[in-house]
Structure formats: structure tokens, C-alpha cells
Write a protein that holds these residues in place. Structure first.
Motif, short mmCIF file in Angstrom:
data_model
loop_
_atom_site.label_atom_id
_atom_site.label_comp_id
_atom_site.label_asym_id
_atom_site.label_seq_id
_atom_site.Cartn_x
_atom_site.Cartn_y
_atom_site.Cartn_z
N PHE A 38 47.78 37.36 12.68
CA PHE A 38 46.41 37.77 13.43
C PHE A 38 46.87 38.20 14.73
N ARG A 39 47.77 37.50 15.37
CA ARG A 39 48.19 37.90 16.66
C ARG A 39 49.02 39.32 16.95
N ARG A 40 49.92 39.50 15.83
CA ARG A 40 50.62 40.84 15.65
C ARG A 40 49.48 41.91 15.53
N LEU A 41 48.81 41.56 14.55
CA LEU A 41 47.70 42.88 14.55
C LEU A 41 46.66 43.16 15.71
N GLY A 42 46.36 42.01 16.24
CA GLY A 42 45.48 42.24 17.61
C GLY A 42 46.47 43.04 18.64
N GLN A 43 47.83 42.58 18.73
CA GLN A 43 48.63 43.15 19.93
C GLN A 43 48.56 44.69 19.56
N LEU A 44 48.85 45.13 18.08
CA LEU A 44 49.24 46.31 17.84
C LEU A 44 47.84 47.33 18.00
N GLU A 45 46.64 46.73 17.59
CA GLU A 45 45.23 47.35 17.83
C GLU A 45 45.22 47.47 19.39
N GLU A 46 45.19 46.57 20.25
CA GLU A 46 45.35 46.72 21.62
C GLU A 46 46.29 47.68 22.29
N GLY A 47 47.39 47.80 21.83
CA GLY A 47 48.30 48.77 22.39
C GLY A 47 48.04 50.05 21.90
N LEU A 48 47.25 50.11 20.75
CA LEU A 48 46.87 51.55 20.44
C LEU A 48 45.58 51.97 21.09
N GLY A 49 45.06 50.97 21.12
CA GLY A 49 43.49 51.33 21.74
C GLY A 49 42.56 51.59 20.71
N ILE A 50 42.71 51.26 19.45
CA ILE A 50 41.96 51.51 18.20
C ILE A 50 42.11 50.58 17.06
N LYS A 51 40.98 50.37 16.54
CA LYS A 51 41.01 49.55 15.39
C LYS A 51 41.61 50.16 14.04
N LEU A 52 42.26 49.33 13.52
CA LEU A 52 43.03 49.72 12.46
C LEU A 52 42.56 49.22 11.12
N PHE A 53 41.33 48.05 11.09
CA PHE A 53 40.81 47.41 10.03
C PHE A 53 39.36 47.40 10.59
N GLU A 54 38.64 47.42 9.55
CA GLU A 54 37.11 46.93 9.39
C GLU A 54 37.14 45.56 9.05
N ARG A 55 36.49 44.55 9.50
CA ARG A 55 36.55 43.30 9.09
C ARG A 55 35.23 43.04 8.16
N HIS A 56 35.37 42.87 6.99
CA HIS A 56 34.21 42.72 6.17
C HIS A 56 34.35 41.38 5.39
N ARG A 57 33.27 41.02 4.74
CA ARG A 57 33.34 39.56 3.99
C ARG A 57 34.05 39.52 2.81
N THR A 58 34.39 40.78 2.33
CA THR A 58 35.22 41.07 1.22
C THR A 58 36.72 41.22 1.53
N GLY A 59 36.79 41.49 2.77
CA GLY A 59 38.10 41.60 3.20
C GLY A 59 38.47 42.75 4.29
N TYR A 60 39.86 42.93 4.73
CA TYR A 60 40.12 44.09 5.40
C TYR A 60 39.97 45.35 5.06
N VAL A 61 39.27 46.35 5.53
CA VAL A 61 39.38 47.54 5.11
C VAL A 61 39.74 48.59 6.22
N LEU A 62 40.40 49.50 5.62
CA LEU A 62 41.42 50.33 6.71
C LEU A 62 40.40 51.39 7.30
N THR A 63 40.55 51.42 8.62
CA THR A 63 39.99 52.54 9.34
C THR A 63 40.43 53.90 9.05
N PRO A 64 40.08 55.03 9.53
CA PRO A 64 40.77 56.29 9.15
C PRO A 64 42.17 56.24 9.87
N ALA A 65 42.26 55.53 11.20
CA ALA A 65 43.43 55.39 11.56
C ALA A 65 44.59 54.59 10.82
N GLY A 66 43.86 53.37 10.46
CA GLY A 66 44.62 52.75 9.47
C GLY A 66 45.06 53.39 8.32
#
Length: 304
Positions: A38-66
Motif C-alpha cells: 500500500f505504501r509503495r504504490l502510494g509513493q509511486l503514484e504520488e511521485g508520478l502525479g497520476i493514478k495507476l489503479f482505480e479502486r473498485h469493490r471487485t479489486g484494483y483495475v488499471l488506469t491507462p497509465a497503469g
């Protein structure tokens, strides 16, 4: 604007989360705890300034950048695997571990004693045998060498055909006490056994399905090993590889060898590995040992 500093572990993290569709299963694969991922993903997304995953009830789904990061990770992984194969191909001595894939029938009735002799002759080698009836991906190093019964080896692999596996129709000797040349049509009214639906494309399975009335097919089983056991137990008559059936004293051959049933026996590897010392040593040894039993495999004599 400061450019983000990306390393291979960042790409690998995103790929594993995408494959696992969540942080907890990704953490299990990485051997760390949930909070670390959780921490590593948060740091990575913060450093890139963009979300890599959409958080859904069914799980983590990639964004276009992801999705782009995951595609790059797969490309990088393939290149690393290709490089590893090429390094492996430059090995100069037959030492180390070799992963072999074959099926249970070949292993039990042909290959195990040959593998044992290979280990005795090459004490620096170790074998990891993987049983699978489906083709493993040698490009991804699921295995180094495949030993397969097939008429159509994958074009992505290289190797050689070392024998032709002969088949014929067999029955229990007790049910056929008088040796005779049987007319196959006279046998169609008897109970038959055949391979199950998962092996329905094999020529021997098609033969039975096309010629024997469904009500006379009393037993189906999804392995050739099981098929031989069923015929020997008297469940019915059926097609079997000669190198298995001919060594069973309680079975008798009821037909000539049927070339329509036959399949090639192949030793296969990936092109990048064909110059590997251990792959060459293994394939040369196995090819020579199988050639000693070629006549039996092709239905001409009992195996040693």
C-alpha cells in the motif's frame, strides 16, 4: 518539473498488483505485508502525479497509465528471460538443473529409467520433471526440454523426431486364448474402452468414436495409463501404444499396427538453448537411449 525516477521494481510492483487484482494477494506474491505494498504504490503514484489503479469493490483495475506500465513490465520481463536463455546457451559444461516436461505415459513406461541413467552418467546435473499433457511455454522457461508425442511440434521450438509411436488394438489374453488374425469388423460388437473427451482429438480416440457404436463403448478414461489398465482388467478391448501393451503378458494384440494411430516422439527445446552444454548433453543422451528401444516403440519387439 522534476522527472519521476522509475526503477524496475516499480514496474514489477504494478504488474503484480494488476495480475493479483488487489494488494493482499500481491503482497503474498512479493513476500511482504499488505501495508508495505500500500505504501509503495502510494509513493509511486504520488511521485508520478497520476493514478495507476482505480479502486473498485471487485479489486484494483488499471488506469491507462497503469496499463502502459504493465505492458512495459511484460516487455522488460521477456527481454530479461531472453537474455537469461542466451547466457544459458553459452554454458560450457553439462552442470546444473534442467527442467523437463513430458506426459505421464512416457514417463512411467519409457523415460524414468533413462533419466536415472542420465543422472548416473552426469553427476553434476539435476533434473526437474514436470508432468503436463498440454504444451508448456518453453519461451518463458516453464521448461528447458519437452519430450512429446505429437505430429505437429510447435514451430517456435527446435529438436528432432527420435521415433514413431506405434498403436494397435489389444484385448485381454484370457478373452482371446487362441491366437488368430482378427477381422476388426468382427470385434465391433464387443465392449470397447477409449480415451476420454480431453484426448478426443487423438487419432486412436477418433477411430473408436467413428467406428464403434456408442452403446458398445463401455468405459472412457482420460489417460493412456488408465486405458491400458482398463484393457488389462477386462473392461473391454481398445487401442494402445505397442511399447506399453506388448510388455504386459496378460494382453494380446488383436490387429496389425495401425499407421493412422501413430504419433512422432520428439525431443524439443527453445532455439536459444540448443547450444547449452546441459541441453545438448541431455538431448544427445536421451536420443541415443530411445534409439535402443526404437524397434519396441515402433511395435516390432518387446521393450527392454
Amino acid at each position: 518539473m522534476t522527472k519521476p525516477h522509475l526503477v524496475w521494481d516499480d514496474f514489477r510492483l504494478v504488474k503484480i498488483i494488476a495480475e493479483a487484482r488487489g494488494l493482499a494477494p500481491a503482497a503474498d506474491r512479493l513476500g511482504v505485508n499488505h501495508s508495505t505494498v500500500f505504501r509503495r504504490l502510494g509513493q509511486l503514484e504520488e511521485g508520478l502525479g497520476i493514478k495507476l489503479f482505480e479502486r473498485h469493490r471487485t479489486g484494483y483495475v488499471l488506469t491507462p497509465a497503469g496499463e502502459e506500465m504493465t505492458a512495459l513490465a511484460e516487455t522488460m520481463e521477456e527481454k530479461v528471460e531472453t537474455f537469461a536463455r542466451k547466457l544459458d546457451g553459452q554454458a560450457v559444461a553439462p552442470a546444473g538443473e534442467l527442467r523437463i516436461t513430458t506426459n505421464d505415459t512416457l514417463l512411467v513406461h519409457l523415460l524414468t529409467p533413462i533419466f536415472s541413467r542420465f543422472i548416473d552418467a552426469n553427476p553434476e546435473m539435476r533434473l526437474d520433471v514436470v508432468l503436463a499433457n498440454q504444451a508448456l511455454n518453453l519461451s518463458k522457461r516453464d521448461a528447458d526440454v519437452a519430450i512429446r508425442a505429437t505430429d505437429n511440434p510447435p514451430e517456435t521450438l527446435v529438436g528432432r523426431r527420435v521415433a514413431t509411436i506405434a498403436w494397435a488394438i489389444y484385448g485381454r489374453a484370457a478373452d482371446f486364448p487362441e491366437p488368430a488374425d482378427f477381422d476388426l469388423t468382427s470385434l465391433y460388437d464387443r465392449p470397447w474402452v477409449m480415451l476420454g473427451d480431453n484426448l478426443a482429438t487423438l487419432k486412436a480416440a477418433r477411430f473408436v468414436r467413428d467406428r464403434v457404436a456408442p452403446e458398445r463403448i463401455v468405459y472412457k478414461v482420460n489417460t493412456v495409463l488408465g486405458l491400458a489398465e482398463a484393457v488389462e482388467a477386462g473392461a473391454g478391448i481398445g487401442p494402445l501404444p505397442c511399447f506399453i501393451a506388448d510388455r504386459k503378458p496378460h494382453l494380446v494384440r488383436l490387429s496389425e499396427i495401425n499407421p493412422d494411430f501413430s504419433a512422432g516422439l520428439w525431443l524439443l527445446t527453445h532455439p536459444d538453448l540448443r547450444q547449452s552444454a546441459r541441453v545438448r548433453a541431455f538431448m544427445d543422451f536421451i536420443g541415443a537411449e530411445i534409439s535402443k528401444q526404437k524397434r519396441a516403440i515402433e511395435g516390432g519387439a518387446k521393450p527392454d
